[in-house]
Write a protein that holds these residues in place. Structure first.
Motif, mmCIF file in Angstrom:
data_model
loop_
_atom_site.group_PDB
_atom_site.id
_atom_site.type_symbol
_atom_site.label_atom_id
_atom_site.label_comp_id
_atom_site.label_asym_id
_atom_site.label_seq_id
_atom_site.Cartn_x
_atom_site.Cartn_y
_atom_site.Cartn_z
ATOM 1 N N ARG A 115 -4.217 -3.399 3.383
ATOM 2 C CA ARG A 115 -3.765 -4.356 4.270
ATOM 3 C C ARG A 115 -2.695 -4.809 5.257
ATOM 4 O O ARG A 115 -1.795 -3.681 5.029
ATOM 5 C CB ARG A 115 -3.096 -5.476 2.703
ATOM 6 N N ARG A 116 -2.737 -5.694 6.037
ATOM 7 C CA ARG A 116 -2.228 -5.823 7.177
ATOM 8 C C ARG A 116 -2.103 -7.035 7.216
ATOM 9 O O ARG A 116 -2.701 -7.689 7.230
ATOM 10 C CB ARG A 116 -2.674 -4.635 8.375
ATOM 11 N N HIS A 117 -0.578 -7.354 7.369
ATOM 12 C CA HIS A 117 -0.002 -9.049 7.814
ATOM 13 C C HIS A 117 0.212 -8.366 9.344
ATOM 14 O O HIS A 117 1.132 -7.754 9.519
ATOM 15 C CB HIS A 117 1.191 -9.160 7.192
ATOM 16 N N VAL A 118 0.077 -9.839 9.764
ATOM 17 C CA VAL A 118 -0.217 -9.977 11.198
ATOM 18 C C VAL A 118 -0.045 -11.087 11.913
ATOM 19 O O VAL A 118 -1.086 -12.491 11.050
ATOM 20 C CB VAL A 118 -1.408 -8.837 12.008
ATOM 21 N N ARG A 188 -6.416 -7.367 20.314
ATOM 22 C CA ARG A 188 -7.121 -6.964 19.234
ATOM 23 C C ARG A 188 -8.122 -7.305 19.097
ATOM 24 O O ARG A 188 -8.810 -8.601 18.490
ATOM 25 C CB ARG A 188 -5.746 -7.432 17.963
ATOM 26 N N LEU A 190 -11.285 -6.333 16.596
ATOM 27 C CA LEU A 190 -12.185 -6.452 15.437
ATOM 28 C C LEU A 190 -13.321 -6.317 14.959
ATOM 29 O O LEU A 190 -14.040 -7.793 14.824
ATOM 30 C CB LEU A 190 -11.274 -7.192 14.463
ATOM 31 N N THR A 193 -15.230 -6.675 11.135
ATOM 32 C CA THR A 193 -14.476 -7.985 10.240
ATOM 33 C C THR A 193 -14.893 -9.737 9.577
ATOM 34 O O THR A 193 -15.363 -9.724 11.033
ATOM 35 C CB THR A 193 -13.031 -7.894 10.863
ATOM 36 N N GLU A 208 -11.886 -6.446 7.083
ATOM 37 C CA GLU A 208 -12.938 -5.492 7.742
ATOM 38 C C GLU A 208 -13.402 -4.067 7.459
ATOM 39 O O GLU A 208 -12.776 -3.765 6.724
ATOM 40 C CB GLU A 208 -11.531 -5.090 8.536
ATOM 41 N N ARG A 225 -10.133 -2.791 4.983
ATOM 42 C CA ARG A 225 -9.115 -3.449 5.453
ATOM 43 C C ARG A 225 -8.233 -4.435 5.312
ATOM 44 O O ARG A 225 -9.566 -5.318 5.709
ATOM 45 C CB ARG A 225 -8.068 -2.281 6.797
ATOM 46 N N TRP A 227 -7.238 -8.114 5.612
ATOM 47 C CA TRP A 227 -5.939 -8.196 7.248
ATOM 48 C C TRP A 227 -5.472 -10.079 6.421
ATOM 49 O O TRP A 227 -6.235 -10.564 6.407
ATOM 50 C CB TRP A 227 -7.014 -8.234 8.017
ATOM 51 N N LYS A 228 -4.204 -9.920 6.678
ATOM 52 C CA LYS A 228 -3.473 -11.158 6.791
ATOM 53 C C LYS A 228 -2.588 -11.466 7.499
ATOM 54 O O LYS A 228 -1.869 -11.262 7.665
ATOM 55 C CB LYS A 228 -2.548 -11.672 5.058
ATOM 56 N N VAL A 229 -3.425 -13.232 9.242
ATOM 57 C CA VAL A 229 -3.720 -12.992 9.629
ATOM 58 C C VAL A 229 -2.781 -14.478 9.394
ATOM 59 O O VAL A 229 -3.169 -15.193 8.835
ATOM 60 C CB VAL A 229 -4.430 -13.813 10.486
#
Length: 868
Positions: A115-118, A188, A190, A193, A208, A225, A227-229
């Protein structure tokens, strides 16, 4: 096979709205059920299996349910399985076996999920014409832009179109746009996704699919993945979904959306049949008819409109396509594939059929009832929709967050209009995020829009037999919900759209009713004789499409499922051979067995040390909350049952906490460190709960109260020395604190140095014996512990685990919240009525005055006198 009746079903769409073609992809722990075949990319080694059938999809024994469908109306399980009651266990086994779709894997999942925080300035959801135009416009301003699209390549509907943009093929414009965006440093891209959820404050969840299309993904990449946006501005360009027409036996394999047939032909080079029947109420489906005819398929059009007269209809006539206007399909024939249809003429009002039926052979029916803007994410963002009479669909109206919709999802018709609207949305979003275009900017992409004739909205065209008496007209294909089911629900008293949804299960499948909900709402409106906008629509809840548990969990599973907290002295405990227990995420020493000792031999030895000489306990896990502010004592008076006004600086007091129900939920000792400064101790497992309780009141009920709370549990290590030699050992360590009884009485604290370490020493009895709790900064914890063990050797010091502590506390009569309490125990039940103040109010006081709380036969907590 369909879910309820196990009827043969075929592919109906070409995207995430697919209700029928659900498959289980993969083997072993990598298997994933309920994937839509319309979205699964082909790769070498792919294994897919059909679902919801036994023993096979060709011969499904459960298909007998279709023959007995009249015995299986909506809610039949509520009525059938209530009697006789003694058979319920048998019923339950049957229901559980029949319920559900697909089969989850039983083996562990071998894949990795991340996971990613962006954060970004502009998030664009959807890479169709409007989304690409919006991303180009926003990206050229220098804003940080994220473009997310669920397909493996950008372009959206343009990938299935033969249109042109800026006097060039649309595919050329897509490639140029994608290349320009890839070259922008702050953009970016994606692909693959899906934006599945839109929460408050422009917080969106995206998944994603990084390696779902790879047969043997390398270990260096995750399978999916999350994504927490968090975006300053959001542009929704999610397009629109074509809705099917509802007619008798409209679920046979080979009956699909007109746009899906066009997508398979133009994007993938697949002809969906040889003889096509296009059934429509709008001009858009004529594009499909023209493309199918050009590909060599014998094509006819049945149009609900009498004398369709738009440019596309004229092109169809010129291409030799027979257009049957003012007619409807009233029946279909075929078993595992549609073989023919019957069409009949409609009267002028469209309320009845006339004349004789005409049978037309075909192997595919392309259905089109118009287009529905994809408002799922807009609705999840708490935006308000409105009903558009021209589109016969709900469109975005008033946004609740910093976002805007563009293109088909905003109800905009025509490629040219979508491009212009997308470009404007991207520019405006970037500007509101603080980025304005500099210098000369390219104009919005240009495209010609073809004139469209009005649609004819017949949500349920007439048929030879009334609804419920003839063939089934399916509204929700995944849930096997028919128009007759909706009528039955209304007859049984379910008129609210939310009630009808749950009673009939309309829109409750994995497709979330993407193709069926609007038809169901319109048919319901006709049945209850109310305007469709007044009936409204059901709630669009996340996720938009199903999300795997793996993506949501990420790496939070197995040993990482719950954080493991260790004290600064944990390494010493492990080297000493401690057996551990886990309390409130903390790893605590349970007991310290020596060679040849059993559990109780070790525990009894540790208890004897504390009684006869000195024991040492790692108490670092006790919750510690720093409370400061002029209103601190007022907060303590509300939280604790006893009085706190009289506590002097340098002293400590024990307190009980009750919930609003009057039940004990935590306890501990709080010390007054300064005039408006207190240190609250809580149980190990209750620290987070107590801090949350304090903050709930301070933030929601008393925001003006001048007091701040902060957890300092991890900031301090605590060593507890207990036993008759505890004072001597503390003195031997070297301290500038006066340890005399008068200078340092029970239930007080002093600041100073211990073994050369700055410390706060609390004289409180956690064990019931003479005790000193030494608090030092966490970084000094191990140094203090080893100093105590070295200095304690002449006293035969012994480390104590939590089991020895429990025995010592129990024999002293000290309660252990969470062990001696269970959420139904009052202070009086514990024999601690003296701890309840009669002079002040506190949380739970009114509940303690209820008659049931003072009944003489309530269960009481009592001590047992031991024999030795």
């Amino acid at each position: 096979r369909s879910f309820k009746y196990h009827r043969p079903r075929g592919i109906a769409t070409a995207g995430p709205e697919e209700p029928n073609a659900l498959v289980r992809v993969g083997i072993g722990g990598r298997a994933t059920p309920n994937l839509r075949a319309t979205q699964v990319e082909i790769y070498e080694g792919l294994e897919a299996r059909s679902q919801n059938r036994w023993p096979s999809v060709d011969f499904d024994l459960a298909g007998v349910a279709s023959a007995f469908s009249r015995l299986l109306p909506p809610g039949f399980y509520y009525k059938t399985f209530m009697w006789p009651r003694q058979f319920w266990m048998t019923y339950e086994r049957f229901i559980r076996h029949a319920a559900g779709m697909g089969r989850a894997p039983s083996e562990p999942d071998p894949d990795r999920y991340e996971r990613r925080h962006v954060h970004c300035d502009v998030l664009v959801v959807g890479a169709g014409p409007a989304g690409l135009a919006a991303t180009l416009a926003a990206g050229r301003t220098g804003a940080r832009v994220i473009l997310a699209d669920e397909q493996n390549e950008f372009g959206g509907s343009l990938l299935s179109d033969d249109g042109s943009i800026d006097d060039a093929p649309a595919t050329d414009w897509i490639n140029t746009a994608a290349g320009d965006l890839a070259a922008m440093d702050e953009v970016r891209l994606l692909a693959r996704t899906t934006a599945f959820a839109y929460y408050d404050h422009n917080y969106l969840g995206l998944v994603e699919r990084v390696a779902d299309h790879i047969s043997a993904p390398p270990e260096t990449i995750p399978r999916q993945r999350l994504w927490k946006v968090r975006a300053k501005q959001v542009v929704l360009a999610t397009g629109a979904l074509e809705r099917p027409l509802v007619f008798p036996d409209n679920d046979r394999p080979g009956i699909m959306l007109a746009s899906a047939a066009r997508t398979y032909l133009n994007r993938y080079g697949v002809r969906v049949g040889d003889r096509a029947m296009v059934f429509t109420n709008n001009d858009g489906a004529y594009r499909t008819a023209l493309d199918l005819q050009a590909a060599g398929m014998a094509t006819k059009v049945v149009d609900l409109r009498a004398g369709p007269d738009g440019p596309l209809a004229h092109r169809a006539h010129a291409a030799g396509i027979e257009v049957i206007g003012g007619h409807a399909i009233t029946a279909t024939k075929g078993h595992r594939r549609v073989a023919s249809v019957e069409v009949m003429a409609l009267d002028e009002a469209g309320a009845a059929i006339t004349g004789e039926p005409r049978q037309i052979d075909c192997d595919v029916v392309c259905s089109s009832g118009g287009w529905m803007p994809t408002v799922h994410l807009f609705s999840q963002s708490q935006g308000r929709t409105r009903y558009d009479d021209d589109l016969a669909a709900f469109v975005p109206d008033v946004a609740a967050q910093k976002q805007r919709s563009a293109g088909a999802c905003n109800g905009t018709v025509g490629l040219g209009a979508c491009l212009v609207e997308g470009h404007a949305a991207g520019s405006e979003a970037a500007a509101e995020a603080g980025f304005k275009a500099k210098g000369h900017q390219p104009k919005p992409p240009q495209a010609e829009d073809e004139e469209q004739s009005p649609m004819r909205h017949l949500w349920l065209p007439p048929a030879p037999k009334p609804v419920g008496e003839g063939a089934k007209a399916f509204v929700d294909l995944q849930g096997d919900v028919t128009a007759a089911d909706l009528a039955l629900a209304v007859r049984e008293g379910y008129a609210s759209v939310e009630h009808v949804k749950r009673y009939t299960t309309t829109g409750m499948g994995t497709d979330q009713g993407k193709t069926g909900n609007l038809n169901a709402l319109a048919i319901l409106a006709n049945i209850v004789e109310r305007p469709l906008p007044e009936v409204g629509h059901t709630t669009f809840r996340p996720p938009y499409t199903p999300v795997t548990f793996g993506a949501l969990a990420g790496r939070d599973f197995g040993e990482f499922f719950d954080p493991l907290r260790k004290t600064p002295m944990d390494t010493w405990h492990e080297q000493a051979g401690a057996v551990f227990e886990y309390v409130g995420q903390w790893r605590r020493a349970f007991y310290y067995p020596r060679p040849g000792e059993g559990k109780w031999d070790a525990v009894n030895r540790e208890i004897a040390a504390a009684r006869e000489s000195v024991g040492i306990l790692d108490a670092s896990t006790l919750g510690k909350i720093d409370i400061q502010g002029v209103d601190a004592v007022e907060l303590l008076n509300w939280v604790y049952t006893n009085d706190w006004d009289s506590l002097a600086m340098g002293h400590c007091r024990y307190g009980l906490m009750c919930g609003e129900d009057g039940m004990v939920f935590d306890d501990g000792v709080t010390a007054r460190l300064g005039e408006h400064h207190y240190l609250m101790h809580t149980t190990t497992g209750g620290a987070a709960r107590v801090l949350g309780w304090l903050e709930e009141w301070l933030q929601t009920e008393w925001p003006d109260m001048a007091v701040n709370c902060a957890s300092v549990t991890e900031q301090y290590a605590t060593v507890n020395l207990a036993g008759p030699n505890a004072r001597r050992l503390l003195a031997d360590l070297g301290t500038d604190i006066d340890l005399d009884n008068k200078a340092f009485p029970f239930m007080s604290w002093r600041a100073g140095t211990v073994a050369g370490i700055p410390a706060r020493v609390f004289r409180v009895s956690f064990t019931g014996e003479l005790s000193y709790e030494i608090n030092v900064p966490a970084g000094y914890g191990m140094a203090l512990w080893t100093a105590c063990m070295t200095a304690g050797e002449p006293y035969a010091i012994s480390p104590m685990g939590t089991e020895a502590l429990h025995v010592l506390r129990a024999e002293k009569g000290y309660i252990a919240v969470g062990q001696d309490t269970d959420g139904t125990v009052t202070p009086d039940d514990l024999g601690l009525a003296r701890m309840v103040s009669r002079k002040k109010d506190f949380f739970g006081k009114r509940s303690l005055t209820r008659s049931d709380m003072t009944k003489p036969d309530r269960k009481q907590f009592v001590g047992l006198l031991t024999s030795d």
